[in-house]
Design an enzyme around this catalytic site. Structure first.
Site, short mmCIF file in Angstrom:
data_model
loop_
_atom_site.label_atom_id
_atom_site.label_comp_id
_atom_site.label_asym_id
_atom_site.label_seq_id
_atom_site.Cartn_x
_atom_site.Cartn_y
_atom_site.Cartn_z
N LYS A 113 0.86 -1.19 0.00
CA LYS A 113 0.00 0.00 0.00
C LYS A 113 0.89 1.22 0.00
O LYS A 113 2.05 1.16 0.44
CB LYS A 113 -0.86 0.02 1.27
N1 GLU Z 1 -7.19 0.05 -3.27
C1 GLU Z 1 -7.97 -1.12 -3.56
C2 GLU Z 1 -8.05 -2.01 -2.35
O1 GLU Z 1 -7.90 -1.58 -1.23
C3 GLU Z 1 -7.52 -1.83 -4.81
C4 GLU Z 1 -6.13 -2.36 -4.79
C5 GLU Z 1 -5.67 -2.88 -6.15
O2 GLU Z 1 -6.47 -2.97 -7.06
O3 GLU Z 1 -4.49 -3.18 -6.23
O4 GLU Z 1 -8.33 -3.18 -2.44
#
Ligand code: GLU
Length: 423
Positions: A113
């Site tokens: 993240k």
């Molecule tokens: N931000 C989204 C999540 O928390 C998508 C993450 C992604 O597609 O890599 O799942």
């Protein structure tokens, strides 16, 4: 900078929750303590300074983060958020949840993240573009289609991903679409990605209704958060005949027991109007909205919204979590005891990362699928995970959240055990 960069209470609370979830699941799984210990720590964390020339000519230094919690099952995967709450603890917690989410869905990614601590709502398009490009440059060596693949999250979108892809590609010297997912379709994005998180969540609500023997047309829903996840979830629920009686955005919301016109509300928001200014209902705060009696409650805003304090006042049959970490473990127990059917975050919002996986596969093959194919494959993966969670929950007599965590964590732990500890 006016923002707390490290150690704010929201981020610390999120990390504490993520670690408590891991500890509980590890205990239930009788996990090897050496593996549990390794899983408690993020593999790599990068903190960067992001200097940006603002429109008025002065330079502001923003702090950016990218954390890779685990890359045992594949490259790191997870969004990038632009929010004043972003700090190392918050991003670490979110990266851990990405690890379990990808493993639960059985897709070959680890968890990561990132984010920049900023108030994106107060920045111009030019400022956001310059900040995104400089942030990408600062984390350039850390990311890549085989290393770590960012995606949209709170206050980032397709345009943000296009800028990241362009900056990365400029450095490499040729187009590298697979470095991010959630891009515009014309530059290698996938059809269906934008709707995948909210749509996937509502598919699981459908599965939950079948499981409980309930009919969508007789149900009411409340949606907290009207970003990419909440707005699509509200639209999809409404298409299935569910009466959406309240929705909110960051500033508050609107309630009408007779039902809101969701399509009209989406148009209203497209014109940059706050949800609370929509006519045809009474205003409610973000705290009040969670306590409106309804059949389906969708928290699709931010972490730590449902706690031991407000959980006893929550009256819903299904809690469908679109946000990451909206419910604390204490609140989870209270709701479980009250008989609420919980669709936990790492299952409920996994449609987004699942279609991100499809996007990455399509980019690497330079061969693109059509929408029915995406929807069919998404449905298959999510149904399988849903059924696995239901089965483990019944077999081990644990709640849905614990079952989902146990499946995700045990898959990662097994892969780590087989690969062994280097050196
Ligand atoms: N931000 C989204 C999540 O928390 C998508 C993450 C992604 O597609 O890599 O799942």
């Amino acid at each position: 900078m006016p923002f707390p960069q490290q150690g704010n209470t929201e981020g610390q609370a999120a990390l504490k929750e993520a670690l408590a979830q891991l500890d509980h699941a590890a205990e239930r799984l009788s996990l090897d303590p050496n593996l549990a210990e390794r899983l408690r720590h993020a593999k790599r964390s990068l903190i960067v300074n992001v200097p940006v020339r603002m429109d008025d000519g002065h330079v502001t230094s923003f702090t950016g983060y990218r954390v890779q919690h685990n890359v045992t099952l594949g490259p790191g995967k997870g969004g990038i958020r632009y929010s004043p709450s972003v700090n190392l603890e918050e991003v670490t917690a979110l990266s851990m949840w990405m690890t379990w989410k990808c493993a639960l869905m059985n897709i070959p990614f680890g968890g990561a993240k990132g984010g920049v601590c900023c108030d994106a709502t107060k920045m111009s398009r030019g400022e956001l573009q310059r900040m995104t490009r400089r942030f990408t440059f600062e984390i350039f060596n850390f990311i890549g289609p085989d290393k770590d693949i960012p995606a949209p999250d709170m206050y980032t979108n397709e345009q943000t991903m296009a800028w990241i892809m362009d900056t990365y590609s400029t450095q490499v010297g040729h187009s590298v679409p697979g470095v991010v997912t959630g891009k515009p379709v014309v530059i290698g994005g996938s059809v269906g990605r934008r709707e995948a998180t909210g749509g996937g969540l509502v598919n699981l609500v459908g599965a939950a209704l079948d499981h409980l023997g309930l009919k969508a047309e007789k149900m009411t829903a409340v949606v907290q958060g009207f970003g990419n996840v909440g707005s699509v979830a509200a639209q999809e629920l409404s298409k299935r005949g569910v009466r959406v009686i309240a929705v909110s955005d960051v500033d508050g919301g609107i309630f009408n027991q007779a039902g809101l016109d969701v399509e009209a509300l989406v148009h209203h928001v497209d014109w940059k109007q706050p949800v609370g200014a929509f006519s045809g209902g009474v205003p409610v705060t973000n705290a009040e909205i969670l306590e409106i009696p309804c059949d389906i409650l969708v928290p699709a805003a931010t972490a730590g919204q449902i706690t031991a304090e407000n959980a006893p006042r929550i009256r819903c049959r299904i809690l469908a979590e679109g946000a990451n970490g909206p419910t604390t473990l204490d609140a989870d127990r209270i709701l479980e005891d009250a008989g609420v059917f919980i669709i936990p975050d790492i299952l409920g919002n996994a449609g987004g990362v699942t279609v991100s996986y499809f996007e990455w596969v399509q980019d690497s093959q330079n061969y693109f699928w059509d929408l029915p194919e995406i929807q069919l494959r998404l449905e298959k993966i999510m149904r399988r995970a849903f059924n696995e969670v239901m089965a483990l929950s019944a077999e081990r007599k644990v709640g849905h959240r614990m079952a989902a965590l146990m499946i995700g964590i045990s898959r990662v732990a097994e892969a780590m055990r087989l690969r062994g500890l280097y050196p």
